[in-house]
Scaffold this active site. Structure first.
Site, mmCIF file in Angstrom:
data_model
loop_
_atom_site.group_PDB
_atom_site.id
_atom_site.type_symbol
_atom_site.label_atom_id
_atom_site.label_comp_id
_atom_site.label_asym_id
_atom_site.label_seq_id
_atom_site.Cartn_x
_atom_site.Cartn_y
_atom_site.Cartn_z
ATOM 1 N N SER A 197 0.795 -1.226 0.000
ATOM 2 C CA SER A 197 0.000 0.000 0.000
ATOM 3 C C SER A 197 0.828 1.276 0.000
ATOM 4 O O SER A 197 0.337 2.318 -0.418
ATOM 5 C CB SER A 197 -0.969 -0.009 1.174
ATOM 6 O OG SER A 197 -0.294 -0.263 2.381
ATOM 7 N N HIS A 232 -5.252 -3.431 -2.742
ATOM 8 C CA HIS A 232 -4.948 -2.449 -3.788
ATOM 9 C C HIS A 232 -4.811 -3.078 -5.165
ATOM 10 O O HIS A 232 -4.505 -2.390 -6.132
ATOM 11 C CB HIS A 232 -3.664 -1.689 -3.448
ATOM 12 C CG HIS A 232 -3.776 -0.868 -2.214
ATOM 13 N ND1 HIS A 232 -4.284 0.409 -2.218
ATOM 14 C CD2 HIS A 232 -3.512 -1.161 -0.923
ATOM 15 C CE1 HIS A 232 -4.280 0.883 -0.976
ATOM 16 N NE2 HIS A 232 -3.832 -0.053 -0.171
ATOM 17 N N LYS A 241 -11.740 0.515 -1.855
ATOM 18 C CA LYS A 241 -10.752 1.048 -2.793
ATOM 19 C C LYS A 241 -11.343 1.025 -4.202
ATOM 20 O O LYS A 241 -12.260 1.767 -4.456
ATOM 21 C CB LYS A 241 -9.437 0.322 -2.602
ATOM 22 C CG LYS A 241 -8.802 0.856 -1.314
ATOM 23 C CD LYS A 241 -7.875 -0.030 -0.578
ATOM 24 C CE LYS A 241 -7.521 0.656 0.740
ATOM 25 N NZ LYS A 241 -7.041 -0.265 1.756
#
Ligand SMILES: *Cc1c(COP(=O)(O)O)cnc(C)c1O
Length: 394
Positions: A181, A209, A241
């Site tokens: 991240s 991610h 996300k």
């Protein structure tokens, strides 16, 4: 001084060290721009990689979800909070990840704590990459399993740690971010899987991610055709996300999911997400897998940024992901540049210790499919204008 009497002094100390954190009040929905203090700024800090957090179709699904299912879920999943939309989303995510089952959690933080703590206990062993997300580290610590770090993406380091426990009893779990991240680099999945097999350890990959960004149809770095549930036993994804909504999921075998339903405390003792979020996420899942142009656009922005950054002499770290850190080293440099960029109407988060190791403070730039090429160029020229500050401090 005893007890809490030094609480104010500690805050002042923090302030002196430039480590005091403050929240900004955002006055607009998420998007390529944000309004702050009545002023529009270009947003290069969000994890809304595909620009779905404020997508009209996702919003409409959310509203429909509220009309059909109300505002709240009313209870935990095991009581009476597990509704049809939750169940449908779990099925859809299982199909998407190519795994037999999925389980929804109310956040990625809760999922990681619940999974590790639900599976490991005293006498077990957990092996974590040094740069893993805080929730993975916290999960390891509270489980009371023997905790071992390995150096970031260092296969030899991991192998040594596993060797050191080779003759020990207990469960062994290797835990890693899929896409890291803070640096945007990918874990060395093939080697981790090989070591897992060799040592009878399970592998847990948190690709918060990576989903929506990497892989075929945005399936992330754990490609289902290549890595089954005997390779990566536990796969974590978050919904806040690229999916643009909220929550998280765990994907794996029937037995894994049933075990978590019995044992993951953050699952059992926490209210289910509002069903409307599951409804909205079903729509964002469809967009995420179907609209490849968003990933194309993102890749194009990443290349454009990296090429441009190199030309103006910035230190970018190797990363093909939308997370593009620019290393500046000193904490003060990261703070100054970020303030300077904000003056120029560009929002970039400075990341500094304790989030990253000392001397590796950075600007964490994130690109999204919502940006235009002009936005990327604008960012580059602003960074160029700040380059003097970088050099003056370095
Ligand atoms: C963001 C993130 C989490 C936490 O997810 P939330 O849903 O925000 O709680 C967990 N793991 C990783 C790798 C993340 O980047």
């Amino acid at each position: 001084m005893t007890g809490f009497s030094d609480i104010e002094q500690r805050l002042q100390e923090r302030e002196r060290q430039n480590r005091y954190r403050r929240r900004r009040v955002i006055e607009s929905p998420q998007g390529r721009t944000l309004q702050i203090d009545g002023r529009q700024v270009l947003n290069f800090c969000s994890n809304d990689y595909l620009g779905l957090a404020n997508d009209a179709r996702v919003r409409a699904a959310f509203k429909q979800g509220i009309d059909d299912w109300g505002a709240g879920s009313g209870a935990a999943h095991l009581v009476c909070g597990h509704s049809k939309p939750h169940h449908e989303l779990e099925d859809a995510m299982a199909e998407f990840t190519g795994r037999p089952r999925c389980l929804l959690f109310s956040s990625g933080y809760a999922a990681n704590l619940g999974v590790i703590n639900g599976l490991l206990s005293v006498g077990d062993h957990v092996f974590e990459d040094r740069l893993n997300h805080a929730s993975l580290l916290d999960g390891g610590w509270i489980s009371r399993a023997g905790f071992q770090w390995f150096e970031h993406s260092d296969v030899d380091s991991l192998s040594m740690r596993l060797e050191s426990c080779a003759n020990m009893e207990g469960r062994k779990l290797i835990v890693s971010d899929g896409t890291f991240s803070m640096d945007g680099d990918l874990c060395r999945l093939e080697e981790i899987v090989r070591l897992g097999r060799q040592h009878g350890a399970w592998v847990m990959i948190d690709d918060a991610h990576g989903f929506g960004v990497h892989g075929i149809d945005g399936r992330g770095i754990v490609e289902p055709d290549r890595y089954g549930i005997d390779d990566v036993q536990i796969l974590i994804g978050t919904l806040g996300k690229a999916f643009g909504t909220h929550g998280a999921f765990v994907a794996g075998s029937e037995e894994l999911i049933e075990t978590l339903i019995q044992k993951a405390r953050t699952y059992i003792f926490s209210t289910a997400l509002p069903p409307s979020i599951a409804v909205a996420t079903l729509t964002s899942l469809e967009i995420l897998r179907g609209e490849e142009w968003r990933r194309d656009r993102l890749r194009n922005h990443v290349q454009r940024f990296r090429h441009g950054a190199e030309q103006i002499g910035l230190t970018v770290v190797p990363s093909d992901s939308p997370i593009q850190p620019v290393l500046v080293g000193a904490e003060q440099a990261a703070l100054s540049i970020s303030a300077e960029l904000e003056e120029l109407g560009i929002l970039v988060t400075p990341i500094r210790p304790p989030t990253v190791p000392d001397g590796t403070s950075r600007l964490r730039i994130t690109l999204t499919a919502g940006h235009t090429e002009q936005d990327v160029d604008h960012l580059l020229s602003a960074l160029d204008a700040c380059a003097a500050t970088v050099q003056a401090i370095a």
